[in-house]
Design an enzyme around this catalytic site. Sequence first.
Site, PDB file in Angstrom:
ATOM      1  N   ASP A 151       1.763   4.006   2.830  1.00 41.14           N
ATOM      2  CA  ASP A 151       0.734   4.845   2.209  1.00 41.14           C
ATOM      3  C   ASP A 151       1.354   6.022   1.437  1.00 41.14           C
ATOM      4  O   ASP A 151       1.546   5.933   0.231  1.00 41.14           O
ATOM      5  CB  ASP A 151      -0.261   5.340   3.279  1.00 41.14           C
ATOM      6  CG  ASP A 151      -1.633   5.686   2.715  1.00 41.14           C
ATOM      7  OD1 ASP A 151      -1.856   5.493   1.504  1.00 41.14           O
ATOM      8  OD2 ASP A 151      -2.490   6.144   3.495  1.00 41.14           O
ATOM      9  N   ASP A 152       1.646   7.113   2.134  1.00 44.10           N
ATOM     10  CA  ASP A 152       2.232   8.315   1.507  1.00 44.10           C
ATOM     11  C   ASP A 152       3.397   8.770   2.379  1.00 44.10           C
ATOM     12  O   ASP A 152       3.306   9.770   3.109  1.00 44.10           O
ATOM     13  CB  ASP A 152       1.162   9.413   1.421  1.00 44.10           C
ATOM     14  CG  ASP A 152      -0.044   8.966   0.615  1.00 44.10           C
ATOM     15  OD1 ASP A 152       0.059   8.888  -0.607  1.00 44.10           O
ATOM     16  OD2 ASP A 152      -1.090   8.659   1.237  1.00 44.10           O
TER      17      ASP A 152
ATOM     18  N   HIS B  77       0.862  -1.194   0.000  1.00 46.09           N
ATOM     19  CA  HIS B  77       0.000   0.000   0.000  1.00 46.09           C
ATOM     20  C   HIS B  77       0.890   1.233   0.000  1.00 46.09           C
ATOM     21  O   HIS B  77       1.297   1.719   1.061  1.00 46.09           O
ATOM     22  CB  HIS B  77      -0.930  -0.028   1.220  1.00 46.09           C
ATOM     23  CG  HIS B  77      -1.949   1.067   1.243  1.00 46.09           C
ATOM     24  ND1 HIS B  77      -3.175   0.953   1.848  1.00 46.09           N
ATOM     25  CD2 HIS B  77      -1.930   2.327   0.729  1.00 46.09           C
ATOM     26  CE1 HIS B  77      -3.860   2.074   1.707  1.00 46.09           C
ATOM     27  NE2 HIS B  77      -3.109   2.935   1.035  1.00 46.09           N
TER      28      HIS B  77
ATOM     29  N   GLU C 191     -11.206   3.236   5.697  1.00 40.39           N
ATOM     30  CA  GLU C 191     -10.176   4.144   6.231  1.00 40.39           C
ATOM     31  C   GLU C 191     -10.925   5.182   7.072  1.00 40.39           C
ATOM     32  O   GLU C 191     -10.846   5.189   8.289  1.00 40.39           O
ATOM     33  CB  GLU C 191      -9.396   4.796   5.087  1.00 40.39           C
ATOM     34  CG  GLU C 191      -8.334   5.797   5.535  1.00 40.39           C
ATOM     35  CD  GLU C 191      -7.643   6.516   4.367  1.00 40.39           C
ATOM     36  OE1 GLU C 191      -8.172   6.500   3.241  1.00 40.39           O
ATOM     37  OE2 GLU C 191      -6.563   7.117   4.605  1.00 40.39           O
TER      38      GLU C 191
ATOM     39  N   HIS D  17      -9.398   0.953  -1.523  1.00 36.53           N
ATOM     40  CA  HIS D  17      -9.388   1.581  -0.213  1.00 36.53           C
ATOM     41  C   HIS D  17     -10.807   1.494   0.346  1.00 36.53           C
ATOM     42  O   HIS D  17     -11.769   1.874  -0.341  1.00 36.53           O
ATOM     43  CB  HIS D  17      -9.016   3.056  -0.310  1.00 36.53           C
ATOM     44  CG  HIS D  17      -7.555   3.330  -0.542  1.00 36.53           C
ATOM     45  ND1 HIS D  17      -6.839   2.755  -1.553  1.00 36.53           N
ATOM     46  CD2 HIS D  17      -6.691   4.137   0.130  1.00 36.53           C
ATOM     47  CE1 HIS D  17      -5.576   3.196  -1.489  1.00 36.53           C
ATOM     48  NE2 HIS D  17      -5.471   4.039  -0.486  1.00 36.53           N
TER      49      HIS D  17
HETATM   50  N1  LIG Z   1      -4.598   7.324   2.364  1.00 37.41           N
HETATM   51  C1  LIG Z   1      -5.233   7.576   1.223  1.00 37.41           C
HETATM   52  N2  LIG Z   1      -6.560   7.353   1.159  1.00 37.41           N
HETATM   53  C2  LIG Z   1      -7.230   7.617   0.044  1.00 37.41           C
HETATM   54  N3  LIG Z   1      -6.657   8.081  -1.059  1.00 37.41           N
HETATM   55  C3  LIG Z   1      -5.343   8.315  -1.049  1.00 37.41           C
HETATM   56  N4  LIG Z   1      -4.526   8.789  -2.000  1.00 37.41           N
HETATM   57  C4  LIG Z   1      -3.290   8.846  -1.479  1.00 37.41           C
HETATM   58  N5  LIG Z   1      -3.314   8.435  -0.206  1.00 37.41           N
HETATM   59  C5  LIG Z   1      -4.578   8.092   0.088  1.00 37.41           C
HETATM   60 ZN   LIG Z   2      -3.685   4.812   0.423  1.00 33.94          ZN
END
Ligand SMILES: Nc1ncnc2[nH]cnc12
Ligand SMILES: [Zn+2]
Length: 317
Positions: A275-276, A14, A197, A194
Amino acid sequence: MYDWLNALPKAELHLHLEGSLEPELLFALAERNKIALPWADVETLRSAYAFNNLQEFLDLYYQGAAVLRTEQDFYDLTWAYLQRCKAQNVIHTEPFYDPQTHTERGIPFEVALNGIATALKDGRQQLGISSGLILSFLRHLPEEHAQKTFEQALPYRDAFFAVGLDSSEMGNPPSKFQRVFDRARSEGFLTVAHAGEEGPPEYIWQALDLLKVSRIDHGVRASEDPLLMQRLIDEQIPLTVCPLSNTKLCVFEDMKHHNILDMLEQGVKVTVNSDDPAYFGGYVTENFAALHQSLGMTEEQAKRLAQNSLDARLVKG
Ligand SMILES: Nc1ncnc2[nH]cnc12
Ligand SMILES: [Zn+2]
């Protein structure tokens, strides 16, 4: 300090490539492409990384991604991420990218895909990191846009193995994308999404039953629904959980309240992901380290989490 976590062979399942855009590279690409930025310097940008929810983050993430213009930019982005993988013993990765983030601002479809695919190939050959790319649709846009994106992608079908679903979850349920996911599966692609969340357990049910996903991305709100938990356990459906992301976006108020280890102990196939990472304070090892620091994750649990990530790969070798 966390050499023992770094040393564990693991997979990352992810990861948004656009979310691995570190501020330093963001500034370098802006300069290369002669794009004026609203932030004075790297530190000012970094100090803007304080979010109350997913949407606040997404607004900045899309703004940041706008510095990516050329095939070389996408190559450099992906290559920088793969170097991080190498440093943290991530031996396999299945990253997402969002084609619409780029096509909607006039970048031809193949520019991003070619840059990313070339870097992933070099990563296999030069770094020994196996990978598979997931083409992810933006759920805040109409389904027709996703359909069009999928048609654009078909001539490049060897470059990706699955489609995904990301961006603003609330109000954009998986059911909105049932037709395009049906189409993707009929063309032989796997699916992930996703779900859970910020959105309710119902969105996880929909991802499973309507989109027929092989994994749930995030899925932490499943713990509110005992029937759903039982299904995840019975069918060993992997969850790609992102602890630092969840605390940065206030899904959990504090890492001490995160439910990943409870789910692990209940038998859910949870994995640890970043994730990011450029926005949330760390890559995979930092996510493992946070679980150790705040939740007392043991070495045995870390090993199980790492093994889960290898088991939950959809692309073999
Ligand atoms: N955590 C996340 N949830 C949804 N879309 C995303 N795009 C990038 N990161 C994300
Ligand atoms: Zn994500």
